[in-house]
Design an enzyme around this catalytic site. Structure first.
Site, PDB file in Angstrom:
ATOM      1  N   GLN A  27       0.826  -1.215   0.000  1.00 37.31           N
ATOM      2  CA  GLN A  27       0.000   0.000   0.000  1.00 37.31           C
ATOM      3  C   GLN A  27       0.865   1.271   0.000  1.00 37.31           C
ATOM      4  O   GLN A  27       0.590   2.210  -0.743  1.00 37.31           O
ATOM      5  CB  GLN A  27      -0.927  -0.004   1.227  1.00 37.31           C
ATOM      6  CG  GLN A  27      -1.962   1.106   1.192  1.00 37.31           C
ATOM      7  CD  GLN A  27      -2.658   1.337   2.529  1.00 37.31           C
ATOM      8  OE1 GLN A  27      -2.332   0.712   3.544  1.00 37.31           O
ATOM      9  NE2 GLN A  27      -3.621   2.236   2.535  1.00 37.31           N
ATOM     10  N   TYR A  49       2.523  -7.852  16.042  1.00 42.58           N
ATOM     11  CA  TYR A  49       2.940  -6.765  15.130  1.00 42.58           C
ATOM     12  C   TYR A  49       3.449  -5.562  15.936  1.00 42.58           C
ATOM     13  O   TYR A  49       4.528  -5.022  15.665  1.00 42.58           O
ATOM     14  CB  TYR A  49       1.739  -6.388  14.275  1.00 42.58           C
ATOM     15  CG  TYR A  49       1.908  -5.161  13.406  1.00 42.58           C
ATOM     16  CD1 TYR A  49       2.828  -5.135  12.359  1.00 42.58           C
ATOM     17  CD2 TYR A  49       1.100  -4.033  13.609  1.00 42.58           C
ATOM     18  CE1 TYR A  49       2.941  -4.012  11.543  1.00 42.58           C
ATOM     19  CE2 TYR A  49       1.216  -2.918  12.792  1.00 42.58           C
ATOM     20  CZ  TYR A  49       2.140  -2.905  11.767  1.00 42.58           C
ATOM     21  OH  TYR A  49       2.258  -1.802  10.961  1.00 42.58           O
ATOM     22  N   ILE A  72       8.801  -9.574  -2.354  1.00 42.90           N
ATOM     23  CA  ILE A  72       8.817 -11.042  -2.463  1.00 42.90           C
ATOM     24  C   ILE A  72       7.885 -11.498  -3.589  1.00 42.90           C
ATOM     25  O   ILE A  72       8.012 -12.590  -4.104  1.00 42.90           O
ATOM     26  CB  ILE A  72       8.445 -11.672  -1.098  1.00 42.90           C
ATOM     27  CG1 ILE A  72       8.850 -13.133  -1.036  1.00 42.90           C
ATOM     28  CG2 ILE A  72       6.968 -11.481  -0.775  1.00 42.90           C
ATOM     29  CD1 ILE A  72       8.758 -13.723   0.369  1.00 42.90           C
TER      30      ILE A  72
HETATM   31  P1  NAD Z   1       1.642  -3.929   2.776  1.00 43.25           P
HETATM   32  O1  NAD Z   1       1.230  -5.177   3.467  1.00 43.25           O
HETATM   33  O2  NAD Z   1       0.684  -3.255   1.875  1.00 43.25           O
HETATM   34  O3  NAD Z   1       2.976  -4.185   1.961  1.00 43.25           O
HETATM   35  C1  NAD Z   1       4.039  -4.931   2.492  1.00 43.25           C
HETATM   36  C2  NAD Z   1       4.769  -5.566   1.338  1.00 43.25           C
HETATM   37  O4  NAD Z   1       5.802  -6.391   1.891  1.00 43.25           O
HETATM   38  C3  NAD Z   1       3.893  -6.487   0.477  1.00 43.25           C
HETATM   39  O5  NAD Z   1       3.943  -6.074  -0.878  1.00 43.25           O
HETATM   40  C4  NAD Z   1       4.498  -7.873   0.655  1.00 43.25           C
HETATM   41  O6  NAD Z   1       4.476  -8.664  -0.524  1.00 43.25           O
HETATM   42  C5  NAD Z   1       5.926  -7.534   1.076  1.00 43.25           C
HETATM   43  N1  NAD Z   1       6.576  -8.607   1.823  1.00 43.25           N
HETATM   44  C6  NAD Z   1       6.060  -9.409   2.778  1.00 43.25           C
HETATM   45  N2  NAD Z   1       7.007 -10.279   3.191  1.00 43.25           N
HETATM   46  C7  NAD Z   1       8.132  -9.996   2.500  1.00 43.25           C
HETATM   47  C8  NAD Z   1       9.426 -10.537   2.481  1.00 43.25           C
HETATM   48  N3  NAD Z   1       9.762 -11.580   3.253  1.00 43.25           N
HETATM   49  N4  NAD Z   1      10.341  -9.995   1.656  1.00 43.25           N
HETATM   50  C9  NAD Z   1      10.019  -8.945   0.859  1.00 43.25           C
HETATM   51  N5  NAD Z   1       8.793  -8.412   0.810  1.00 43.25           N
HETATM   52  C10 NAD Z   1       7.866  -8.921   1.625  1.00 43.25           C
HETATM   53  O7  NAD Z   1       2.157  -2.931   3.913  1.00 43.25           O
HETATM   54  P2  NAD Z   1       2.204  -1.341   3.880  1.00 43.25           P
HETATM   55  O8  NAD Z   1       0.909  -0.865   4.369  1.00 43.25           O
HETATM   56  O9  NAD Z   1       2.735  -0.866   2.598  1.00 43.25           O
HETATM   57  O10 NAD Z   1       3.249  -1.095   5.049  1.00 43.25           O
HETATM   58  C11 NAD Z   1       4.623  -0.835   4.829  1.00 43.25           C
HETATM   59  C12 NAD Z   1       5.271  -0.558   6.169  1.00 43.25           C
HETATM   60  O11 NAD Z   1       4.589   0.530   6.814  1.00 43.25           O
HETATM   61  C13 NAD Z   1       5.202  -1.724   7.160  1.00 43.25           C
HETATM   62  O12 NAD Z   1       6.367  -1.723   7.943  1.00 43.25           O
HETATM   63  C14 NAD Z   1       4.014  -1.371   8.043  1.00 43.25           C
HETATM   64  O13 NAD Z   1       4.145  -1.944   9.306  1.00 43.25           O
HETATM   65  C15 NAD Z   1       4.129   0.128   8.099  1.00 43.25           C
HETATM   66  N6  NAD Z   1       2.859   0.767   8.436  1.00 43.25           N
HETATM   67  C16 NAD Z   1       1.811   0.766   7.553  1.00 43.25           C
HETATM   68  C17 NAD Z   1       0.616   1.377   7.911  1.00 43.25           C
HETATM   69  C18 NAD Z   1      -0.564   1.421   6.990  1.00 43.25           C
HETATM   70  O14 NAD Z   1      -1.655   1.845   7.407  1.00 43.25           O
HETATM   71  N7  NAD Z   1      -0.432   1.004   5.730  1.00 43.25           N
HETATM   72  C19 NAD Z   1       0.486   1.984   9.180  1.00 43.25           C
HETATM   73  C20 NAD Z   1       1.556   1.925  10.062  1.00 43.25           C
HETATM   74  C21 NAD Z   1       2.749   1.345   9.667  1.00 43.25           C
HETATM   75  C1  AKB Z   2      -2.460  -2.034  10.723  1.00 44.56           C
HETATM   76  O1  AKB Z   2      -3.674  -1.799  10.907  1.00 44.56           O
HETATM   77  O2  AKB Z   2      -1.894  -3.067  11.065  1.00 44.56           O
HETATM   78  C2  AKB Z   2      -1.631  -0.943  10.102  1.00 44.56           C
HETATM   79  C3  AKB Z   2      -1.027  -0.102  11.150  1.00 44.56           C
HETATM   80  C4  AKB Z   2      -1.801   0.974  11.777  1.00 44.56           C
HETATM   81  O3  AKB Z   2       0.112  -0.301  11.506  1.00 44.56           O
HETATM   82  N1  AKB Z   2      -2.465  -0.189   9.203  1.00 44.56           N
END
Ligand code: NAD
Ligand code: AKB
Length: 315
Positions: free
Chosen positions: A17, A145, A40
């Site tokens: 995302q 998490y 991945i």
């Molecule tokens: P997401 O789940 O949309 O994307 C994560 C990506 O990581 C996926 O495309 C997946 O294929 C890839 N992945 C999973 N395992 C893997 C591996 N072993 N090697 C390589 N790639 C791998 O997550 P996101 O929302 O884009 O979040 C990105 C970061 O931001 C994360 O650390 C998440 O904790 C953090 N975050 C996101 C949010 C949110 O609301 N989206 C909020 C707080 C923190």
């Molecule tokens: C989740 O809901 O796990 C994420 C985050 C707030 O870290 N969107």
């Protein structure tokens, strides 16, 4: 590290995302050639011309090292992770990917001296935080998490103070965006609801209507990421995770706001296991430190975010 015009960048977990939006912001700033996406998973056929891509499992330290060395990478945006809901289904895998993946990046940063962006989350907070999470609120998360995010913040501080690694992090709230569906988090309802509204379908929301969480529109999150990475190192007093200011609204308030713009939209609330994770998180975050040290402020409020989400999904 290269001069600011030609940083060479690797994004892990780039097909998720955040990655799919950050990639293009980084390309705009540093040029197509200087930004490598990795994940991945394989990208969709149509995306293959839009960015340089390397398949990379972040648990494969050797492969990560060869990509970093061969491309003379000087900045890694480490986004690969399992999020809260997916993480609770398989806590051991969540620990492995979130912690071992980060450790691989940190160890390579020691050797190759590149900078790191490693996001944290509001999931670092637990039920003892209260309604408003401050920078120094207690960190007692209830999910695996959240535990990995607290440990990640501590690792960032440790590698910075002990090994001089220039790592930076943000505690993102739930992120709302339209380009890519979210990847297994608790805040995903705040994205799914827009897709259903625009498709004229009924949405069954998986948290109660009175559930209130910190949220942010993706453009503000991308702005915060770039601003933090551009900030002079000497301005930064922490390395693990800056709180950001957030929007705050209940799931019902979000529904009501969308219904103002799409009057036929219907939503019902049927909480599932994710309610428990949502209940353990604060309603809102304050971001005084990010404002004081690198000048961050939100551009989007609930109303403007709903407008842009609906318009973009309609197109
Ligand atoms: P997401 O789940 O949309 O994307 C994560 C990506 O990581 C996926 O495309 C997946 O294929 C890839 N992945 C999973 N395992 C893997 C591996 N072993 N090697 C390589 N790639 C791998 O997550 P996101 O929302 O884009 O979040 C990105 C970061 O931001 C994360 O650390 C998440 O904790 C953090 N975050 C996101 C949010 C949110 O609301 N989206 C909020 C707080 C923190
Ligand atoms: C989740 O809901 O796990 C994420 C985050 C707030 O870290 N969107």
């Amino acid at each position: 590290m290269g001069e600011s015009g030609n940083r060479r960048i690797l994004v892990t977990g780039a097909l998720g995302q955040i990655g799919m939006e950050l990639l293009f912001a980084l390309q705009n700033k540093f040029g197509y050639e200087n930004v490598i996406a990795s994940d991945i998973r394989e990208p969709e056929e149509l995306s293959k011309l839009e960015f340089r891509y390397e398949k990379l499992d972040v648990l494969d330290a050797k492969q990560m090292e060869s990509i970093i060395r061969d491309n003379k990478i000087d900045e890694v945006y480490h986004l690969a992770a399992l999020l809260s809901a997916t993480g609770e289904k398989n806590p051991q895998l969540c620990w492995k990917i979130n912690m071992d993946g980060l450790m691989n990046v940190l160890e390579l940063a020691k050797k190759y001296k590149f900078r790191i962006f490693a996001p944290s989350s509001i999931a670092v907070f637990g039920a003892d935080t209260g309604k408003i999470a401050r920078q120094d609120s207690p960190l007692n998360p209830a999910t695996m998490y959240g535990i990995t995010k607290v440990a990640g913040e501590l690792m960032a501080e440790y590698y910075h103070s002990t090994h001089g690694v220039d790592i930076r992090g943000l505690r993102y709230p739930g992120l709302i965006s339209w380009k890519v569906m979210p990847g297994g988090g608790t805040t995903d309802y705040a994205v799914e609801i827009f897709h259903k509204a625009v498709a004229s379908e009924v949405y069954t929301c998986f948290v109660r209507g009175d559930t209130k969480l910190p949220m942010m529109y993706m453009d503000d999150a991308i702005k915060a990421t770039i601003q933090l990475m551009d900030a002079p190192s000497e301005n930064l007093s922490i390395r693990g995770g800056y709180n950001l200011p957030s929007l705050t609204f209940t799931a019902k308030e979000l529904y009501d706001k969308i219904k103002e713009k799409i009057p036929d939209f219907e939503c019902n609330f049927v909480p599932d296991h994710r309610q428990e994770y949502a209940d353990s998180w604060p309603d809102e975050t304050e971001g005084n430190l990010s404002k004081a040290e690198w000048g961050f402020e939100l551009d989007f409020d609930l109303d403007s975010m709903c407008d842009v989400m609906i318009q973009s999904l309609r197109q």
